[in-house]
Design an enzyme around this catalytic site. Structure first.
Site: not given
Length: 472
Positions: A18, A114, A181, A212
């Site tokens: 972001v 997220c 992630h 990630n």
């Protein structure tokens, strides 16, 4: 439009971030060696309201909201490499957005990892991890509804069994790859990444897995990409903070000094009219602890891209780029200066203008000479592209001849473009082109009008730069 199908195996990618993953950072990452670049997360509700606009001045495609904010800007250079990441919890709305952008991006990614509130509210981001049925519905809708590859990015779940089970369900939707992630949704960067879980996921599916989460401890330079890939058994690697701190982490030749990196980033920010607030934010992320240095304080006090350029000694670059962009604003529409000169030569029954362009070796700049009715015209300045050099020569010729050149406010020139001329001939095949009449024949060229005008001085372009006409 399928185009080139993006490959997700053996690649290094700029992760979605972001405020960081805007066009300047994506282009810089590509310059330094990234194979794929992700946009920042874009919320489906906002994107669905956007209009696709071709920005001829910036040479970009913009997705513009009703309040005229540009929600997503992209360009030809990244078209085969950029992945638009979407925040969504609704299959139908996701499909609307995907179809809106699919011809301008290389792939569509759904954010399912997220943990921040701005992403999880409304059931988006990591909130989807507890709703696998909705995950399947979104991904299947997109895979079946668009021509470009569809991927998603998740975080790991509390147990290995839960994580593997979810990933297998995702694979069954037909997605092209999955980003993992290696942290739980409640874990933060200070917590170690779970390479063992990513490895188990990689071994459980046949589609590419993009690892990630290694920026803090594992990835500090380009050589570390391969080490992280081996540690996770993944097909590919994506990095966020390591690239945010220094995008040259993608360079196989090694890291560059942050001062050099910041200048290159700033050039893209100016060239693509990036919002000054976003420009300053990204540069501060690169500066990190040096933000309290004299340069950092000058950056923090800057309010515009021009002031930021002053801090980095790029005033001349800023002025030159703004002049070039202003020239494009002043010459919109069908007729560029070259087109005006071409159409005028047709009206006068003269040979078409001929351009000769040379490039000098020291800075690879271009200069053009245009031959019109036996006379040669050129600008004394050197341009950054062959296209600009030819337009500059055409402007000089038009101004010496006293002809319109297509600038805003000049009014109707009476010229007819090739497409309209052909349409007119189809409608009236036996009728002469009315624009080639007695009025056009009133301007004889036998007196060689270039000679007296060329000796009288210079011709000024709309950007304020002076170009001189000269016989060659």
């Amino acid at each position: 439009m399928k185009g080139i199908i993006l490959c997700f195996r053996n690649i290094n990618a700029l992760a979605p971030m972001v405020r960081v993953g805007t066009l300047p950072m994506r282009l810089l990452a590509l310059d330094y060696g990234a194979d794929i670049v992700y946009s920042e997360e874009l919320i489906d509700i906002k994107m669905a309201q956007c209009q696709r606009v071709v920005n001829e001045v910036l040479e970009t495609v913009d997705f513009v909201a009703p309040d005229e904010r540009v929600m997503f800007r992209t360009c030809k250079k990244e078209k085969e490499h950029v992945v638009l990441q979407m925040g969504t919890a609704d299959p139908d709305r996701a499909l609307i957005v995907a179809r809106l952008v699919e011809n301008d991006v290389a792939a569509i990614d759904i954010n399912m990892g997220c943990p921040k509130e701005y992403s999880t509210k409304g059931g988006m981001g990591a909130a989807l991890l507890s709703n696998p049925d909705q995950i399947e519905a979104i991904l299947r809708t997109l895979v079946n509804g668009v021509s470009k590859p569809v991927t998603c990015k998740i975080r790991i779940l509390p147990t290995l069994e839960e994580t593997v089970s979810l990933v297998k369900r995702i694979e069954g939707t037909g997605v092209s790859a999955i980003g993992v992630h290696g942290r739980l949704k409640d874990e933060r960067p200070r917590h170690p990444v779970h390479c063992d879980v990513i490895k188990a996921v990689s071994q459980s599916v046949s589609i590419p897995v993009i690892a990630n989460g290694g920026s803090l401890d594992l990835i500090k330079a380009h050589a570390d990409f391969e080490e992280f890939r081996k540690a996770t058994g993944a097909s590919s690697v994506m990095v966020a903070r390591a690239a945010m701190w220094n995008p040259s982490v993608f360079r196989s030749q090694g890291l560059l000094a942050v001062e050099e990196v910041m200048k290159e980033y700033l050039k893209y920010a100016v060239r693509y009219d990036n919002h000054a607030f976003n420009t300053k934010y990204c540069l501060c992320q690169i500066l990190r602890e040096k933000v309290e240095s004299p340069l950092g304080k000058q950056l923090l006090s800057a309010q515009t891209n021009e002031e930021i350029c002053e801090a980095y000694g790029l005033q001349e670059y800023y002025k030159k780029t703004q002049a070039e962009l202003q020239t494009r604003r002043d010459y919109p529409g069908e007729f560029s200066p070259k087109m005006f000169l071409l159409e005028w030569s047709r009206k006068e029954n003269l040979e078409q203008p001929a351009y000769e362009t040379i490039q000098r070796s020291q800075d690879r700049a271009f200069q053009s000479i245009v031959t019109m009715a036996g006379k040669k015209y050129r600008s004394t300045l050197w341009e950054k592209s062959k296209k600009f050099a030819e337009q500059a020569a055409a402007i000089v010729c038009l101004r010496v001849l006293g002809l319109p050149e297509g600038r805003v406010g000049e009014g109707h020139s009476g010229l007819v473009g090739k497409r309209k001329r052909e349409e007119k001939r189809k409608d009236s095949p036996n009728e002469e082109d009315a624009t080639v009449g007695c009025e056009a024949r009133k301007r004889p060229l036998s007196e060689n009008p270039a000679e007296p005008r060329a000796s009288s001085g210079a011709s000024t372009l709309p950007n304020g730069v002076t170009h001189k006409a000269s016989a060659v």
